[in-house]
Design a protein around this motif. Structure first.
Motif, PDB file in Angstrom:
ATOM      1  N   ARG A 187       0.853  -1.152   0.089  1.00 41.29           N
ATOM      2  CA  ARG A 187       0.208   0.070   0.044  1.00 41.29           C
ATOM      3  C   ARG A 187       1.055   0.876   0.140  1.00 41.29           C
ATOM      4  O   ARG A 187       1.975   1.451   0.806  1.00 41.29           O
ATOM      5  CB  ARG A 187      -1.080   0.333   1.037  1.00 41.29           C
ATOM      6  N   GLU A 193      -2.230   7.965  -0.413  1.00 43.03           N
ATOM      7  CA  GLU A 193      -3.708   7.642  -0.191  1.00 43.03           C
ATOM      8  C   GLU A 193      -4.369   8.620  -0.543  1.00 43.03           C
ATOM      9  O   GLU A 193      -5.216   8.944  -0.462  1.00 43.03           O
ATOM     10  CB  GLU A 193      -3.708   6.849   0.264  1.00 43.03           C
ATOM     11  N   ASP A 336      -1.538   4.782  -9.433  1.00 47.34           N
ATOM     12  CA  ASP A 336      -2.637   3.951  -7.931  1.00 47.34           C
ATOM     13  C   ASP A 336      -3.497   3.215  -8.954  1.00 47.34           C
ATOM     14  O   ASP A 336      -3.552   2.122  -8.546  1.00 47.34           O
ATOM     15  CB  ASP A 336      -3.095   4.782  -7.265  1.00 47.34           C
ATOM     16  N   GLN A 340      -3.242  -0.913  -9.007  1.00 49.60           N
ATOM     17  CA  GLN A 340      -4.375  -1.919  -8.992  1.00 49.60           C
ATOM     18  C   GLN A 340      -4.361  -3.040 -10.080  1.00 49.60           C
ATOM     19  O   GLN A 340      -4.746  -4.210  -9.923  1.00 49.60           O
ATOM     20  CB  GLN A 340      -5.866  -0.768  -8.285  1.00 49.60           C
TER      21      GLN A 340
END
Length: 408
Positions: A187, A193, A336, A340
């Motif tokens: 992460r 984030e 990001d 994913q």
């Protein structure tokens, strides 16, 4: 008995160009982490009829021999578009290049570099940069850190001792290029984030996959952003329309929508990120050979690549947005979203970002912020050639006579 002299001659015919490529492949095969490349692709890169780079460049390929035995190779070339660059962008008037450098020993290395320098002087050049093989968009730089692991797609791999031979010939570092390794299953830090989630709530921003059904249009969009975003970067040479068409055709088989994204602001494309699955993964398994059965394995891999590494060769944000918080936010959002997909759909575990110029502080900061680390470094060297001795870089005659050179 004295050692046979080194004779260096141009490789101009189709047969000699094939020998030039095969010689490079034989040198590369000596390196423990080298990945066998498709010979047909290597032949295309040095073929004036098939590589659009030759449409704006003068290129001479040289092979060195001791007796009948080939012991090295080098390319000398002039990119006419690079001659038009401002000098503060690293190239500009009077700058020529060398590339495809391989040598059996330091004596051969010096003879090859002397030959490339002499050819460039004959063409009116007073400065040499390299290795760049052949375009800045193909394989720029000499690998000086990272020989202990295999290269990814479209990245060069060179023995460590080449750097010493080039430096002994009077070359100094002009620019360093970095690649970053990222564990994509991890992460991102909380701050990153939060930046990504904030962008996702912004109705003005849309991150969308590249539409391979409209591939030609999407390529044009991406290249328009790239040509603007990179226009002031060191060594930037814009793609010609022929190169855009050629690159689009070559890359399409390894372009997957889930791995390539365009960012829109108020409906207008302003940023992009390209990610390629590492085809070196399958080339290693088929030993770079399509026949007799390698082609079937390659086709199967292209239909469903899984578990391989990923490489991000290109990304860019329009210049008008650079040095703003929005530019960083768009970059984090693109990374990001693709991370994913790479981890979830393609089951990848690592990615490589780059190359990145060592003075591109913005991109280096983004790479650091997501937890990546430098895993490979390349150096482009430079050397002054002194006063040019004449010649015309627009001339169709690349060298006079047989172009050969010899050293005892």
């Amino acid at each position: 008995m004295s050692q046979k002299k080194i004779v260096i001659a141009p490789a101009r015919s189709k047969r000699e160009r094939a020998r030039f490529v095969d010689l490079g492949l034989s040198f590369a095969a000596r390196e423990p982490h080298w990945v066998p490349q498709l010979r047909s692709e290597m032949l295309e890169l040095v073929d004036p009829a098939r590589n659009p780079f030759f449409g704006h460049a003068l290129v001479e390929l040289f092979i060195a021999r001791r007796g009948d035995r080939p012991v090295g190779r080098i390319a000398a070339h002039i990119d006419k578009l690079a001659l038009l660059l401002p000098c503060d962008q690293g190239m500009g008037p009077g700058t020529g290049f060398f590339g495809y450098f391989d040598a059996e020993d330091d004596e051969v290395a010096r003879a090859l570099l002397d030959t490339a320098e002499g050819w460039l002087r004959e063409q009116g050049m007073n400065r040499i940069l390299g290795p760049i093989s052949l375009s800045i968009w193909e394989e720029p730089g000499l690998l000086v850190k990272g020989q202990d692991h295999a290269p990814m797609i479209m990245m060069g791999h060179h023995p460590a001792h080449y750097a010493g031979w080039i430096e002994q010939a009077g070359y100094a570092e002009a620019k360093r290029l970095l690649t970053y390794d990222l564990e994509i299953g991890e992460r991102f830090p909380p701050l990153v984030e939060r930046i990504v989630r904030s962008g996702e709530r912004n109705e003005r921003i849309r991150i969308r996959p590249v539409d391979t059904g409209r591939w030609d249009e999407e390529v044009a969009t991406i290249l328009a952003i790239l040509n603007d975003a990179w226009s002031r970067n060191w060594g930037f040479v814009p793609f010609t329309p022929e190169e855009i068409a050629h690159a689009g055709k070559k890359l399409k088989p390894v372009i997957f929508s889930d791995l390539n994204m365009i960012a829109e602001l108020d409906g207008r494309p302003v940023a992009f990120m390209l990610t390629l699955p590492d085809i070196n993964d399958v080339l290693r398994k088929i030993d770079g050979r399509l026949f007799p059965f390698g082609w079937a394995r390659l086709l199967a891999w292209l239909r469903r690549p899984r578990g391989m590494g990923m490489r991000v060769p290109l990304m860019g944000v329009l210049r008008e947005l650079q040095n703003s918080r929005l530019a960083s936010q768009l970059a984090f959002m693109l990374i990001d979203r693709i991370r994913q997909s790479a981890y979830g759909t393609f089951r990848s575990r690592r990615a490589e970002i780059g190359w990145i110029l060592d003075d591109n502080k913005g991109m280096m900061a983004i790479a650091d912020a997501i937890g990546s680390r430098i895993n490979r470094e390349y150096v482009i060297y430079e050397k002054a050639l002194g006063s040019a001795i004449g010649g015309n870089p627009e001339s169709s005659a690349l060298v006079s006579g047989d172009g050969s050179a010899a050293t005892a």
